[in-house]
Design an enzyme around this catalytic site. Structure first.
Site, PDB file in Angstrom:
ATOM      1  N   THR A 131      93.161  62.414  90.160  1.00 40.60           N
ATOM      2  CA  THR A 131      91.532  63.156  90.399  1.00 40.60           C
ATOM      3  C   THR A 131      91.672  64.210  91.472  1.00 40.60           C
ATOM      4  O   THR A 131      92.824  65.227  91.677  1.00 40.60           O
ATOM      5  CB  THR A 131      92.105  62.349  91.708  1.00 40.60           C
ATOM      6  OG1 THR A 131      90.410  62.331  92.909  1.00 40.60           O
ATOM      7  CG2 THR A 131      92.802  61.773  92.814  1.00 40.60           C
ATOM      8  N   TYR A 171      95.239  58.936 100.403  1.00 40.55           N
ATOM      9  CA  TYR A 171      94.242  58.739  98.150  1.00 40.55           C
ATOM     10  C   TYR A 171      94.661  60.281  97.873  1.00 40.55           C
ATOM     11  O   TYR A 171      95.844  60.133  97.111  1.00 40.55           O
ATOM     12  CB  TYR A 171      93.368  58.565  98.588  1.00 40.55           C
ATOM     13  CG  TYR A 171      92.716  58.323  96.993  1.00 40.55           C
ATOM     14  CD1 TYR A 171      93.098  57.911  96.511  1.00 40.55           C
ATOM     15  CD2 TYR A 171      91.693  59.845  96.830  1.00 40.55           C
ATOM     16  CE1 TYR A 171      92.359  57.353  94.773  1.00 40.55           C
ATOM     17  CE2 TYR A 171      91.744  59.050  94.986  1.00 40.55           C
ATOM     18  CZ  TYR A 171      92.093  58.610  94.601  1.00 40.55           C
ATOM     19  OH  TYR A 171      91.474  58.125  93.243  1.00 40.55           O
TER      20      TYR A 171
END
Length: 346
Positions: A131, A171
């Site tokens: 990501t 995250y």
């Protein structure tokens, strides 16, 4: 690698995973889809999967957090030439409320898959979906406001793979940890790995929610009559990438292992495919003839005003560039969702 390699896709009933299952099955490849079906969206896609009766696809219910179930999977099905690791906890907000589960799914789960590949299938080509959140708050970037949207004045082409890593949020930490494990397993153990730092992927089989998959969520909310919350001023900009272009990038990497192995690539729309929140709302008004219900709230902590990927490395090494334009891609997703989203609009 043979013409029709056997593929393992973890998270195979998620948005990207299910698209990959369909994509590779239609290419004639043998596919094993592995998923724990813990998310409502995965269960919806699983129902579609069963009705589609795709050839040469086997579904295995399991959890990447369970190393023993992964070993059994590799021992039973084995012979994978491609491992596409997509299983993950995907929401920043959830990682804040439950950082332990976030770590277990993203960091530990990735390590378990890597270990299964290293011990039982070391010749497989391993693709990991990372990501852009591994870049964090981008303190070195310079932001400007022009034409009603935020953009970078520096770096001019967007954030490159050489940008400093600054894992921000649980995250970001869990995905960043996994990102670096994949890279290092390639260096230390000689696995053929490629990491793709993805940003704002959108397309069919995406049931977006407010905290994840914002493009699909805006369309779902507009079609169903639900309110859309704009945090900040709505001029935030992201580069968006259609799922077909992402899968084409995976294919390019797999077809050119000498150029992609050991590499990290940004996977986004780049400067040619950017969209602000306000611009998407305007598109909905113009193209769908819907006036979305808008609520406004203050900026959320850590929300970036702009993120755009520099995708020149993938173009240079793999000959890849996005081909689905923003208008065409949004139109396709809107039509797909309109057939599936119940409307409460008058």
């Amino acid at each position: 690698m043979s013409d029709h390699p056997k593929c393992l896709i973890t998270g195979g009933m998620g948005f990207i995973g299910f698209n990959a299952v369909v994509h590779y099955a239609r290419q004639g490849r043998r596919v094993v889809a592995f998923d724990d079906l813990s998310r409502n969206t995965a269960r919806r896609n699983y129902r579609d999967f069963k009705s589609m009766r795709l050839p040469n696809v086997a579904f295995v219910h399991g959890d990447v957090r369970d190393a023993r179930s992964l070993r059994r999977l590799f021992q039973k099905h084995g012979g994978f030439e491609l491992v596409l690791h997509l299983a993950a906890q995907v929401a920043v907000t959830h990682s804040v409320t439950d950082p332990v589960q976030d770590f277990e799914r993203n960091a530990l789960g990735t390590l378990n898959v890597l270990e299964a590949v290293r011990r039982l299938c070391p010749r497989a080509f391993f693709i990991f979906a990372s990501t852009n959140k591994v870049y964090g708050a981008l303190p070195e970037a310079r932001i400007r406001l022009a034409s009603g949207r935020y953009g970078f004045s520096r770096p001019r082409l967007g954030i490159g793979e050489d940008a400093a890593l600054d894992f921000h949020s649980p995250y970001g930490c869990s995905k960043g940890c996994a990102d670096q494990y994949v890279r290092d397993y390639g260096r230390i153990y000689g696995l053929k790995t490629a990491v793709f730092r993805q940003s704002c992927i959108y397309g069919p089989w995406q049931y977006g929610e407010e905290d994840q998959g914002w493009v699909a969520w805006f369309l779902i909310a507009a079609l169903s009559g639900a309110p859309i919350t704009i945090y900040g001023d709505g001029r935030q900009v992201r580069d968006i990438l259609h799922i077909d272009d992402l899968l084409a990038l995976y294919d390019r990497a797999m077809a050119r292992p000498s150029r992609s192995s050991g590499q990290i690539f940004n996977a986004g729309g780049g400067l040619g495919s950017t969209l602000s929140l306000l611009e998407l709302l305007d598109w909905i008004r113009r193209r769908l003839a819907i006036a979305p219900k808008i609520r406004r709230q203050d900026w959320r902590p850590g929300d970036q005003k702009v993120y755009v990927s520099d995708i020149s490395k993938a173009r240079r090494l793999l000959g890849w560039r996005p081909r689905v334009g923003v208008d065409a891609g949004l139109g396709q997703l809107a039509r797909w969702l309109a057939a599936r989203v119940p409307s409460s609009r008058p």
